[in-house]
Design an enzyme around this catalytic site. Structure first.
Site, short mmCIF file in Angstrom:
data_model
loop_
_atom_site.label_atom_id
_atom_site.label_comp_id
_atom_site.label_asym_id
_atom_site.label_seq_id
_atom_site.Cartn_x
_atom_site.Cartn_y
_atom_site.Cartn_z
N ASP A 98 75.79 33.24 47.78
CA ASP A 98 75.92 34.56 47.44
C ASP A 98 73.67 35.54 47.75
O ASP A 98 73.54 34.97 46.72
CB ASP A 98 76.07 35.03 45.81
CG ASP A 98 76.73 36.58 45.90
OD1 ASP A 98 76.22 36.99 46.86
OD2 ASP A 98 77.44 36.64 45.02
N HIS A 99 74.11 36.36 48.38
CA HIS A 99 73.11 36.09 48.97
C HIS A 99 72.74 37.88 47.83
O HIS A 99 71.60 38.48 48.21
CB HIS A 99 72.83 37.15 50.49
CG HIS A 99 71.40 37.22 50.51
ND1 HIS A 99 70.94 38.34 51.40
CD2 HIS A 99 69.80 36.35 50.86
CE1 HIS A 99 69.32 38.74 51.53
NE2 HIS A 99 69.26 37.13 51.18
N SER A 100 73.51 38.20 47.18
CA SER A 100 73.52 39.01 46.45
C SER A 100 72.47 39.46 45.01
O SER A 100 71.65 37.67 44.68
CB SER A 100 74.92 39.25 45.64
OG SER A 100 75.05 39.44 45.70
N GLY A 147 77.84 35.82 50.81
CA GLY A 147 77.92 37.03 49.19
C GLY A 147 76.58 37.88 49.32
O GLY A 147 75.51 38.31 50.23
N SER A 176 71.27 43.94 49.54
CA SER A 176 70.97 42.73 50.12
C SER A 176 70.81 42.40 51.41
O SER A 176 70.63 41.17 51.78
CB SER A 176 71.11 42.08 48.81
OG SER A 176 72.84 41.78 48.88
#
Ligand SMILES: *[C@@H]1O[C@H](CO)[C@@H](O)[C@H](O)[C@H]1NC(C)=O
Ligand SMILES: *[C@@H]1O[C@H](CO)[C@@H](O)[C@H](O)[C@H]1NC(C)=O
Ligand SMILES: *[C@@H]1O[C@H](CO)[C@@H](O)[C@H](O)[C@H]1NC(C)=O
Ligand SMILES: *[C@@H]1O[C@H](CO)[C@@H](O)[C@H](O)[C@H]1NC(C)=O
Length: 361
Positions: free
Chosen positions: A296-298, A159, A136
């Site tokens: 959180d970029h997940s 993240g 990601s």
């Protein structure tokens, strides 16, 4: 004699006969790993310039603390990608594709493409096997000519998730076709002529040849070690959320989905049509760190329940639940595994309720 043996065993690895593979934090080849790069701020603490991560590989029973910074060449990510930068002309012939809708400096291809897939990853293989890394992280990894592995500063604050799987050559035939459906922005690649017969779709991707594909397709991919993964790939014509109408019914499960919430058009939790899909709002991967989905970029999903035998499902991918991304390519890679499921299921702390407000996931 002993001296000679010692000498031989101390020679650096990475020469002709070392097969391309995912690596863990101990520098060992591994069939697969999940890596959770934590946000720089979590639970009021700030850590290590945002380079802290948790790791889980084929042998582990849950998350363990990363041994290094995520930018370190000795860690799982650095060792794995190091194989791309160390391949000089004295080494085994390899093929590779680097794709990212947010490409790094020096990358070729479309610029910050709003039309191509919202998709990020690395494929690297020799004539026997290789790995597929789904992730990601924006502006990552560097082009091969950069000469060495580097983790970008832009990837430290939030993240990020990484799934690496080691596959035998045959599987890259399907992986290439899945990527063609995704329509990625390929910013660096090399697929030598000798690979074209075994992985024609990868050759076409590298060649920027446009091919008409299905709007979506799922395939089972079997790792080198014999573990099954399901890849879901959609293109722009799919024109819908990835998870609710497709992943959930295929896996026969309600899902909790972690994704990037900081863009307009985020899809709310969906409990109206069939399988429920809830947006995760707070994450705590190992019970110590707690952070909001907005840091959180997940993009991952976990089944609510562990199905009968074999544990529940975990999917790691590259697309958000977002109106605009319904019309973008992207996908996810899912595995059914007891320990992996438990690790991700426990990480889902707080979810957006079907009506309004939040609930314990
Ligand atoms: C969670 O991870 C952190 C950092 O890697 C570590 O210090 C801590 O002991 C871990 N906690 C648990 C419960 O595993
Ligand atoms: C990783 O990042 C830290 C903090 O920016 C830096 O001190 C360190 O030198 C970096 N390590 C590598 C191997 O680049
Ligand atoms: C690469 O592109 C050229 C020109 O468009 C085309 O003739 C050739 O067939 C393509 N090769 C592959 C492997 O797609
Ligand atoms: C495409 O997605 C639909 C759900 O929207 C699903 O029913 C169908 O089986 C998928 N097609 C393929 C080829 O996987």
């Amino acid at each position: 004699m002993l001296f000679l043996l010692l000498l031989i065993s101390c020679l650096p690895q990475g020469g002709d006969n070392t097969p391309i593979s995912c690596y863990n934090d101990k520098g060992e080849a591994t069939d697969w790993f999940y890596l959770y790069k934590l946000p720089s701020h979590h639970g009021g603490e700030s850590s290590h310039g945002g380079l802290t991560y948790l790791l889980m590989d084929e042998g582990s029973s849950g998350w363990s603390s990363g041994k290094w910074g995520v930018n370190d060449t000795s860690g799982a990510l650095g060792m794995t990608l190091g194989q791309l930068y160390s391949q000089g002309k004295d080494y085994t012939e390899v093929a590779y594709i680097l794709y990212n809708d947010q490409k790094p400096k020096g990358g070729a291809g479309d610029k910050y493409g709003g039309k191509r897939g919202h998709t990020k990853g690395v494929v690297l293989l020799d004539h026997n096997q290789g790995f597929w890394l789904v992730h990601s992280t924006p502006n990552f990894p560097p082009v091969r000519d950069a000469g060495h592995f580097r983790y970008p500063h832009s990837g430290t604050k939030n993240g990020q998730n990484f799934l690496c799987v080691t596959f035998p050559l045959e599987q890259f035939l399907s992986i290439g076709e899945q990527l063609q459906i995704n329509q990625p922005t390929v910013y660096d690649c090399d697929v030598p002529q000798s690979f074209a017969p075994s992985v024609p779709a990868l050759a076409a991707l590298c060649n920027n040849s446009h091919v008409k594909t299905a709007s979506n397709r799922s395939v089972t991919l079997t790792s080198k070690g014999g573990t099954d993964f399901i890849n879901f790939a959609k293109g722009p014509a799919f024109n819908d959320d990835l998870y609710q109408p497709w992943v959930a019914p295929t896996l026969q499960s309600d899902l909790l989905v972690q994704f990037w919430h900081n863009t307009p058009g985020t899809l709310p939790s969906d409990c109206k049509r069939g399988w429920k899909v809830l947006d995760i709002s707070q994450v705590s991967p190992n019970g110590t760190f707690i952070f909001k989905s907005t840091t959180d970029h997940s993009k991952w999903a976990v089944s609510v329940k562990a199905a009968e035998a074999g544990g529940g499902w975990v999917c790691v991918g590259d697309i958000n639940r977002n109106k605009a991304e319904e019309k973008r390519g992207g996908g996810t890679v899912c595995q059914r595994h007891g320990a992996v499921w438990k690790a991700y299921r426990n990480a889902a702390l707080e979810c957006q309720a079907c009506e309004h407000g939040t609930i314990k996931c």
